[in-house]
Design a protein around this motif. Structure first.
Motif, mmCIF file in Angstrom:
data_model
loop_
_atom_site.group_PDB
_atom_site.id
_atom_site.type_symbol
_atom_site.label_atom_id
_atom_site.label_comp_id
_atom_site.label_asym_id
_atom_site.label_seq_id
_atom_site.Cartn_x
_atom_site.Cartn_y
_atom_site.Cartn_z
ATOM 1 N N GLY A 22 0.778 -1.227 0.000
ATOM 2 C CA GLY A 22 0.000 0.000 0.000
ATOM 3 C C GLY A 22 0.808 1.273 0.000
ATOM 4 N N ILE A 23 0.068 2.376 0.027
ATOM 5 C CA ILE A 23 0.637 3.721 0.068
ATOM 6 C C ILE A 23 0.427 4.262 1.473
ATOM 7 C CG2 ILE A 23 0.481 6.068 -0.856
ATOM 8 C CD1 ILE A 23 -0.760 4.722 -3.421
ATOM 9 N N LEU A 24 1.532 4.528 2.147
ATOM 10 C CA LEU A 24 1.528 5.006 3.524
ATOM 11 C C LEU A 24 1.793 6.506 3.518
ATOM 12 C CD1 LEU A 24 1.540 4.188 6.581
ATOM 13 C CD2 LEU A 24 4.011 3.820 6.330
ATOM 14 N N THR A 25 0.908 7.278 4.156
ATOM 15 C CA THR A 25 1.028 8.734 4.133
ATOM 16 C C THR A 25 1.185 9.279 5.543
ATOM 17 O OG1 THR A 25 -0.370 8.832 2.157
ATOM 18 C CG2 THR A 25 -0.039 10.892 3.348
ATOM 19 N N ALA A 26 2.233 10.091 5.744
ATOM 20 C CA ALA A 26 2.517 10.698 7.041
ATOM 21 C C ALA A 26 1.595 11.887 7.290
ATOM 22 C CB ALA A 26 3.974 11.148 7.084
ATOM 23 N N PRO A 27 1.494 12.323 8.539
ATOM 24 C CA PRO A 27 0.655 13.489 8.835
ATOM 25 C C PRO A 27 1.039 14.731 8.036
ATOM 26 C CG PRO A 27 1.220 12.341 10.862
ATOM 27 C CD PRO A 27 2.028 11.698 9.766
ATOM 28 N N ASP A 28 2.330 14.852 7.664
ATOM 29 C CA ASP A 28 2.765 16.025 6.895
ATOM 30 C C ASP A 28 2.619 15.819 5.385
ATOM 31 O OD1 ASP A 28 4.790 14.243 6.298
ATOM 32 O OD2 ASP A 28 6.421 15.454 7.137
ATOM 33 N N HIS A 38 3.980 13.327 3.543
ATOM 34 C CA HIS A 38 5.051 12.543 2.927
ATOM 35 C C HIS A 38 4.562 11.114 2.709
ATOM 36 C CE1 HIS A 38 9.377 12.615 1.912
ATOM 37 N NE2 HIS A 38 9.265 11.307 2.062
ATOM 38 N N ARG A 39 4.928 10.521 1.566
ATOM 39 C CA ARG A 39 4.354 9.231 1.180
ATOM 40 C C ARG A 39 5.419 8.158 0.937
ATOM 41 N NH1 ARG A 39 1.503 11.449 -3.996
ATOM 42 N NH2 ARG A 39 3.620 12.276 -4.090
ATOM 43 N N TYR A 40 5.037 6.931 1.267
ATOM 44 C CA TYR A 40 5.886 5.765 1.058
ATOM 45 C C TYR A 40 5.046 4.650 0.422
ATOM 46 C CZ TYR A 40 8.598 8.123 4.703
ATOM 47 O OH TYR A 40 9.281 9.052 5.446
ATOM 48 N N ALA A 41 5.648 3.917 -0.486
ATOM 49 C CA ALA A 41 5.034 2.697 -1.016
ATOM 50 C C ALA A 41 5.661 1.527 -0.269
ATOM 51 C CB ALA A 41 5.286 2.569 -2.511
ATOM 52 N N VAL A 42 4.828 0.680 0.292
ATOM 53 C CA VAL A 42 5.306 -0.418 1.138
ATOM 54 C C VAL A 42 4.706 -1.734 0.649
ATOM 55 C CG1 VAL A 42 5.475 -1.301 3.499
ATOM 56 C CG2 VAL A 42 5.372 1.182 3.097
ATOM 57 N N ALA A 43 5.531 -2.764 0.568
ATOM 58 C CA ALA A 43 5.049 -4.090 0.195
ATOM 59 C C ALA A 43 5.677 -5.129 1.113
ATOM 60 C CB ALA A 43 5.398 -4.411 -1.259
ATOM 61 N N VAL A 44 4.832 -5.942 1.718
ATOM 62 C CA VAL A 44 5.278 -7.091 2.504
ATOM 63 C C VAL A 44 4.593 -8.308 1.902
ATOM 64 C CG1 VAL A 44 5.511 -8.143 4.772
ATOM 65 C CG2 VAL A 44 5.423 -5.642 4.559
ATOM 66 N N MET A 45 5.385 -9.185 1.274
ATOM 67 C CA MET A 45 4.842 -10.319 0.534
ATOM 68 C C MET A 45 5.442 -11.615 1.066
ATOM 69 S SD MET A 45 5.039 -8.541 -3.253
ATOM 70 C CE MET A 45 4.046 -9.817 -4.050
ATOM 71 N N ILE A 46 4.615 -12.385 1.755
ATOM 72 C CA ILE A 46 5.052 -13.663 2.321
ATOM 73 C C ILE A 46 4.712 -14.761 1.325
ATOM 74 C CG2 ILE A 46 4.811 -15.290 4.224
ATOM 75 C CD1 ILE A 46 3.958 -12.917 5.995
ATOM 76 N N ALA A 47 5.727 -15.300 0.676
ATOM 77 C CA ALA A 47 5.498 -16.349 -0.325
ATOM 78 C C ALA A 47 5.016 -17.631 0.334
ATOM 79 C CB ALA A 47 6.773 -16.612 -1.118
ATOM 80 N N SER A 48 5.683 -18.032 1.408
ATOM 81 C CA SER A 48 5.276 -19.245 2.127
ATOM 82 C C SER A 48 5.812 -19.192 3.546
ATOM 83 C CB SER A 48 5.802 -20.504 1.428
ATOM 84 O OG SER A 48 7.220 -20.513 1.413
ATOM 85 N N THR A 49 5.040 -19.757 4.454
ATOM 86 C CA THR A 49 5.448 -19.804 5.848
ATOM 87 C C THR A 49 4.593 -20.810 6.603
ATOM 88 O OG1 THR A 49 5.878 -18.473 7.828
ATOM 89 C CG2 THR A 49 3.853 -17.993 6.613
ATOM 90 N N ARG A 50 5.111 -21.233 7.746
ATOM 91 C CA ARG A 50 4.356 -22.130 8.619
ATOM 92 C C ARG A 50 4.043 -21.459 9.957
ATOM 93 N NH1 ARG A 50 4.393 -27.150 6.218
ATOM 94 N NH2 ARG A 50 6.040 -27.487 4.666
ATOM 95 N N VAL A 51 4.338 -20.186 10.093
ATOM 96 C CA VAL A 51 4.067 -19.493 11.353
ATOM 97 C C VAL A 51 2.592 -19.104 11.421
ATOM 98 C CG1 VAL A 51 6.434 -18.648 11.469
ATOM 99 C CG2 VAL A 51 4.640 -17.170 10.499
ATOM 100 N N SER A 52 2.143 -18.753 12.602
ATOM 101 C CA SER A 52 0.729 -18.445 12.827
ATOM 102 C C SER A 52 0.335 -17.102 12.193
ATOM 103 C CB SER A 52 0.452 -18.388 14.326
ATOM 104 O OG SER A 52 1.133 -17.285 14.909
ATOM 105 N N ILE A 53 -0.968 -16.909 12.060
ATOM 106 C CA ILE A 53 -1.481 -15.654 11.500
ATOM 107 C C ILE A 53 -1.011 -14.450 12.309
ATOM 108 C CG2 ILE A 53 -3.601 -14.317 11.129
ATOM 109 C CD1 ILE A 53 -4.941 -16.886 10.197
ATOM 110 N N PRO A 54 -1.092 -14.452 13.648
ATOM 111 C CA PRO A 54 -0.618 -13.284 14.399
ATOM 112 C C PRO A 54 0.846 -12.948 14.141
ATOM 113 C CG PRO A 54 -1.985 -14.645 15.801
ATOM 114 C CD PRO A 54 -1.761 -15.433 14.544
#
Length: 302
Positions: free
Chosen positions: A260-266, A268-284
């Motif tokens: 997504g696009i993260l926007t600061a109070p002032d 300023h903007r950042y594009a952020v991507a967190v993509m987990i291809a595979s894992t066995r850890v819990s949802i939390p």
């Protein structure tokens, strides 16, 4: 910031790609950011951009009527299914786009996909808009069938037939198909490529100002993944995002994403991507990784 992203990625038990791109200043940091990873419903973003591009070109209008028929139904999450009767469900492009982007409705997205010309048209749009590092798969039904080790059948529209056929497969057959998908995702994209597309969208270079604002507004209104990246926000910060969630097999999850696009109070903007291809850890644990990446970005503004 670089150390934080590297630490979060390196400390996660699974295959993950992370990218943070400063939209206004241009810098990029990542962990495994060039690897092609499963997008799953993140790919709805590219369909939405193609739809709004068609609107900008006058080839489509948000008010255009559409009848969704039972033969259009897909698999998994599709809230619109309850509205589709024997004679179909009459709606319009605007409502379908809202369903796809705010509720991640698979059928809404697939109807729009074929309305703009199918996967070939999306790939052409990505090339024309110079969104590098992003590919597009064969559409929801075929993608999910292939991932499970099946070939889609039209009579499975709605999902139950697909689920029954998948349940009959052996664990070994599904495991082989899933590993094949993870090795070369049919809908693969890199975290860096996704943040490039998000940055271009935020800068207004992909669409008209009105279309950019409309799409980003839908992403801000998204109801999916409230405990993913959104959980890392602080007061005054805003997130316009798209989640993705793939199939599970045993205790392994695939394609668990938030971008997504993260926007600061002032502003300023950042594009952020967190993509987990595979894992066995819990949802939390997965969700905490995503929220912590957002927290790391926010710390850079303090």
């Amino acid at each position: 910031m670089l150390n934080a992203v590297q630490g979060l990625g390196g400390g996660f038990a699974g295959s993950v790609g992370i990218a943070v791109r400063d939209i206004d200043e241009g810098w990029l940091i990542s962990f495994n950011g060039a690897a092609a990873l499963p997008q799953q419903s993140v790919s709805k973003l590219w369909v939405a951009i193609a739809v709004m591009d068609a609107v900008d070109r006058g080839a489509l209008s948000l008010s255009d009527p559409v009848t969704v028929r039972r033969s259009d139904l897909t698999v998994f999450h599709q809230p619109i299914r309850a509205l589709v009767g024997p004679d179909g469900y009459k709606t319009n492009v605007r409502a379908l786009l809202e369903g796809a982007m705010t509720r991640s409705d698979n059928t809404c997205n697939d109807v729009l996909l074929w309305k703009v010309g199918g996967p070939t048209a999306i790939r052409a749009m990505l090339a024309r808009k110079h969104i590098e590092g992003v590919t597009f798969g064969p559409g929801e039904r075929e993608l999910q069938a292939r991932t499970a080790g099946l070939t889609w059948r039209p009579e499975w529209a709605g999902g139950w037939g697909f689920l029954q056929a998948r349940a009959k497969l052996s664990f070994e057959a599904r495991d082989k198909a899933l590993r094949r998908y993870l090795a070369a995702p049919y809908d693969g994209a890199s975290a860096q490529g996704v943040t490039l597309g998000l940055s271009l969208l935020a800068r207004g270079t992909l669409l008209s100002p009105a279309s950019s604002a409309h799409l980003i507004g839908l992403m801000r209104a998204s109801r999916t993944g409230p405990a993913r990246m959104r959980a890392g926000l602080k007061p005054g910060w805003a997130l316009a995002h798209k989640t993705g969630t793939g199939q599970d097999l045993g205790n392994m999850t695939t394609g668990y994403n938030d971008v997504g696009i993260l926007t600061a109070p002032d502003g300023h903007r950042y594009a952020v991507a967190v993509m987990i291809a595979s894992t066995r850890v819990s949802i939390p644990v997965r969700q905490r990784l995503m929220a912590n990446v957002v927290r790391a970005v926010i710390r850079t503004r303090n």
